[in-house]
Design a protein around this motif. Structure first.
Motif, PDB file in Angstrom:
ATOM      1  N   GLY A 172      20.893 -18.694  45.428  1.00 53.62           N
ATOM      2  CA  GLY A 172      21.544 -17.877  44.412  1.00 53.62           C
ATOM      3  C   GLY A 172      21.115 -16.420  44.489  1.00 53.62           C
ATOM      4  O   GLY A 172      21.952 -15.502  44.424  1.00 53.62           O
ATOM      5  N   GLN A 173      19.817 -16.175  44.623  1.00 53.14           N
ATOM      6  CA  GLN A 173      19.338 -14.800  44.712  1.00 53.14           C
ATOM      7  C   GLN A 173      19.909 -14.096  45.941  1.00 53.14           C
ATOM      8  O   GLN A 173      20.324 -12.937  45.866  1.00 53.14           O
ATOM      9  CB  GLN A 173      17.810 -14.795  44.769  1.00 53.14           C
ATOM     10  N   GLY A 227      22.251 -22.958  40.359  1.00 57.76           N
ATOM     11  CA  GLY A 227      21.302 -23.453  41.350  1.00 57.76           C
ATOM     12  C   GLY A 227      19.975 -23.797  40.718  1.00 57.76           C
ATOM     13  O   GLY A 227      19.484 -23.072  39.843  1.00 57.76           O
ATOM     14  N   GLN A 228      19.395 -24.906  41.160  1.00 56.62           N
ATOM     15  CA  GLN A 228      18.093 -25.341  40.670  1.00 56.62           C
ATOM     16  C   GLN A 228      17.070 -25.269  41.791  1.00 56.62           C
ATOM     17  O   GLN A 228      17.396 -25.507  42.961  1.00 56.62           O
ATOM     18  CB  GLN A 228      18.155 -26.783  40.143  1.00 56.62           C
ATOM     19  N   VAL A 256      20.186 -19.457  37.547  1.00 59.42           N
ATOM     20  CA  VAL A 256      19.154 -19.947  38.456  1.00 59.42           C
ATOM     21  C   VAL A 256      18.058 -20.582  37.605  1.00 59.42           C
ATOM     22  O   VAL A 256      17.441 -19.927  36.770  1.00 59.42           O
ATOM     23  CB  VAL A 256      18.613 -18.844  39.380  1.00 59.42           C
ATOM     24  N   ASP A 257      17.852 -21.859  37.810  1.00 63.57           N
ATOM     25  CA  ASP A 257      17.021 -22.704  36.952  1.00 63.57           C
ATOM     26  C   ASP A 257      15.813 -23.195  37.748  1.00 63.57           C
ATOM     27  O   ASP A 257      15.960 -23.939  38.710  1.00 63.57           O
ATOM     28  CB  ASP A 257      17.872 -23.885  36.471  1.00 63.57           C
ATOM     29  N   SER A 258      14.606 -22.764  37.347  1.00 59.34           N
ATOM     30  CA  SER A 258      13.343 -23.109  38.027  1.00 59.34           C
ATOM     31  C   SER A 258      13.264 -22.326  39.332  1.00 59.34           C
ATOM     32  O   SER A 258      13.669 -22.799  40.391  1.00 59.34           O
ATOM     33  CB  SER A 258      13.219 -24.613  38.252  1.00 59.34           C
ATOM     34  N   VAL A 272      29.961 -23.316  41.558  1.00 62.75           N
ATOM     35  CA  VAL A 272      29.357 -23.919  42.744  1.00 62.75           C
ATOM     36  C   VAL A 272      27.922 -24.287  42.399  1.00 62.75           C
ATOM     37  O   VAL A 272      27.196 -23.499  41.776  1.00 62.75           O
ATOM     38  CB  VAL A 272      29.403 -22.950  43.941  1.00 62.75           C
ATOM     39  N   VAL A 273      27.494 -25.483  42.815  1.00 62.01           N
ATOM     40  CA  VAL A 273      26.198 -26.002  42.398  1.00 62.01           C
ATOM     41  C   VAL A 273      25.336 -26.334  43.609  1.00 62.01           C
ATOM     42  O   VAL A 273      25.842 -26.685  44.680  1.00 62.01           O
ATOM     43  CB  VAL A 273      26.348 -27.251  41.508  1.00 62.01           C
ATOM     44  N   ASN A 274      24.028 -26.222  43.412  1.00 59.80           N
ATOM     45  CA  ASN A 274      23.063 -26.629  44.432  1.00 59.80           C
ATOM     46  C   ASN A 274      21.822 -27.151  43.726  1.00 59.80           C
ATOM     47  O   ASN A 274      21.241 -26.444  42.902  1.00 59.80           O
ATOM     48  CB  ASN A 274      22.697 -25.455  45.346  1.00 59.80           C
TER      49      ASN A 274
END
Length: 488
Positions: free
Chosen positions: A211-212, A203-204, A227-229, A86-88
């Protein structure tokens, strides 16, 4: 953070789906009992689209509902399929539908082969009952100047309350339930509707907050999480504002070093901080305008915003050219006509409701604003602004809606090891926030540092991509302290 408006493609997808497409695959049941029907997305037929119905208020599961737009890129090698990621893309306001539909532009072929990439537009965003506001009908003028005097503070509070009432009228009850906790409840309903016992997550930016929160609440339903950035979920608005100022100053210092070392920089050999200080003063006196638009004054706040956002790419060469163009302007070329307040109404993004519900510590008085402004200036002596989070400060003055996601350190006890990534020089999610979030995880997160500049890490280099792919595909967690060199 990124913010996007409602997309034509996502709206078309929902219109087609609500008209009742008959080509759907077999439905699966959502958490609220409504079937999840997949059909080819009208504008991106290689992807599937659906809607998921969830309660507006999860504490009232039999009350009003909201339809969420969902998109899926099915695994290209079903025989080797691992599951769902799942992406955001962040925001607040980024479209998970678009992110999933455009997955080949982000994810490697191997990830696309092994995973269904699924995204949804969070409630209040894109095609999921977007927050709608008629700014022309607010009926209260947006005030000039900082709300650091009692009069201006009261004026801004009155404007914000009128704006919220206008948006609430046009949007409906979901306006007061666009917080991260509701979003992660929605995400778990999506997991159930997909028929998956566990999901992976990517998630970005603002999507790292979701995500957290998901890892803390539903950690045992995660296979993997990237979790990116990273947004620091443990900070309130004041802490994020001052940290944003330090990130802004760091980005400017990085630009200055690049210019000193790069002969092609239009300001090579110049005292760049001194030039910027002069331009900031001229902007404050109304002597600068937007390049090519003499009727649009460039305020000091807009100058800071343009400067810091150049670090997203980064695009240092364009920033240098921009500053040179400003330097050549004369006071006579700047219009004496004001185009409106420093924060014009058109810059007010619907994401303000998300920010006010997700992060407490809102300024409660003009003295609070003056104190925070002083802290920002001390943290960023050259830029003297925190443009990425300043909108949250201004938007939440006078906020009377709910605060549903109080800041608190995240504790992903039941989650698998989380992979975190952050640029060393990130204008939107400063590196210190990622370090703090990793510390809060107490051994359940590994932070990978990209030693360059920019917002968003995964696609930067072979190193960053290989690190994420190995984790998603094989659950290979990199060694603590792993660093990826900056792109050449």
């Amino acid at each position: 953070m990124t913010t996007t408006s409602t997309s034509r493609r996502a709206l078309a997808a929902v219109a087609a789906l609500t008209a009742g497409l008959l080509t759907a695959t077999a439905p699966t049941a959502s958490a609220t009992g409504h079937p999840l029907q997949w059909a080819a997305c009208p504008d991106v037929p290689e992807a599937d689209c659906a809607t998921l119905t969830v309660p507006v208020d999860w504490s009232d599961p039999h009350g009003p509902t909201v339809d969420l737009a969902v998109a899926r890129r099915a695994a290209t090698d079903p025989a080797r399929r691992i599951g769902v990621v799942v992406v955001n893309p962040g925001g607040p306001g980024g479209s998970g539908v678009e992110f999933a539909q455009d997955a080949p532009s982000t994810f490697s072929p191997e990830v696309l082969a092994r995973f269904d990439v699924v995204g949804f537009d969070p409630r209040g965003v894109g095609a999921s009952s977007p927050i709608l506001c008629d700014l022309g009908a607010v009926g209260v003028a947006y005030p000039d100047g900082r709300p650091d005097t009692p009069e201006r503070f009261d004026q801004l509070a009155a404007y914000n309350r009128a704006l919220a009432a206008e948006c609430r009228t046009h949007t409906g009850p979901v306006f007061d339930r666009v917080d991260a906790q509701s979003a992660v409840r929605d995400m778990d309903a999506l997991r159930a509707a997909l028929g998956e016992r566990k999901i992976s997550y990517f998630g970005q930016s603002y999507g790292t907050l979701y995500g957290q929160e998901y890892a803390e609440r539903y950690g045992d339903r995660l296979r993997a999480m990237v979790v990116d950035s990273v947004v620091d979920a443990g900070s309130g608005q004041p802490g994020l504002l001052v940290a944003s100022a330090r990130a802004a100053e760091d980005v400017f210092a990085t630009f200055t070093r690049w210019c000193d070392a790069t002969p092609s920089c239009a300001l090579h050999g110049r005292d760049v901080p001194a030039l910027y200080t002069d331009l900031r003063g001229r902007a404050g006196r109304g002597e600068l305008h937007e390049p090519g638009r003499p009727d649009y004054p460039l305020t000091a706040a807009k100058l800071a915003d343009r400067t810091v956002r150049a670090g997203y790419g980064p695009d240092w060469a364009r920033l240098a050219d921009f500053l040179v163009e400003l330097e050549t302007q004369t006071p006579e070329t700047a219009s004496v006509e004001s185009s409106g307040p420093d924060e014009p109404q058109l810059s007010r993004k619907p994401g303000f409701a998300v920010l006010c519900q997700d992060f407490g510590g809102h300024a409660g008085s003009a003295a609070d604003v003056a104190r925070l402004d002083a802290e920002v200036r001390a943290a960023a002596p050259t830029i003297q602004a925190a443009p990425i989070w300043d909108l949250a400060l201004l938007s939440c003055v006078g906020w009377q809606g709910p605060e549903l996601n109080p800041a608190a350190p995240w504790t992903p006890r039941r989650a698998p090891e989380v992979l975190m990534l952050n640029s060393l020089h990130d204008p939107a999610t400063g590196y210190e926030g990622a370090v703090e979030a990793a510390r809060q995880a107490r051994g359940k997160a590994t932070l990978v540092t990209y030693e360059g500049s920019g917002h968003g890490v995964y696609t930067r280099t072979d190193c960053t991509r290989a690190t994420v792919d190995a984790y998603l595909l094989d659950l290979t967690v990199p060694a603590a302290g792993t660093r990826c060199p900056a792109a050449g």
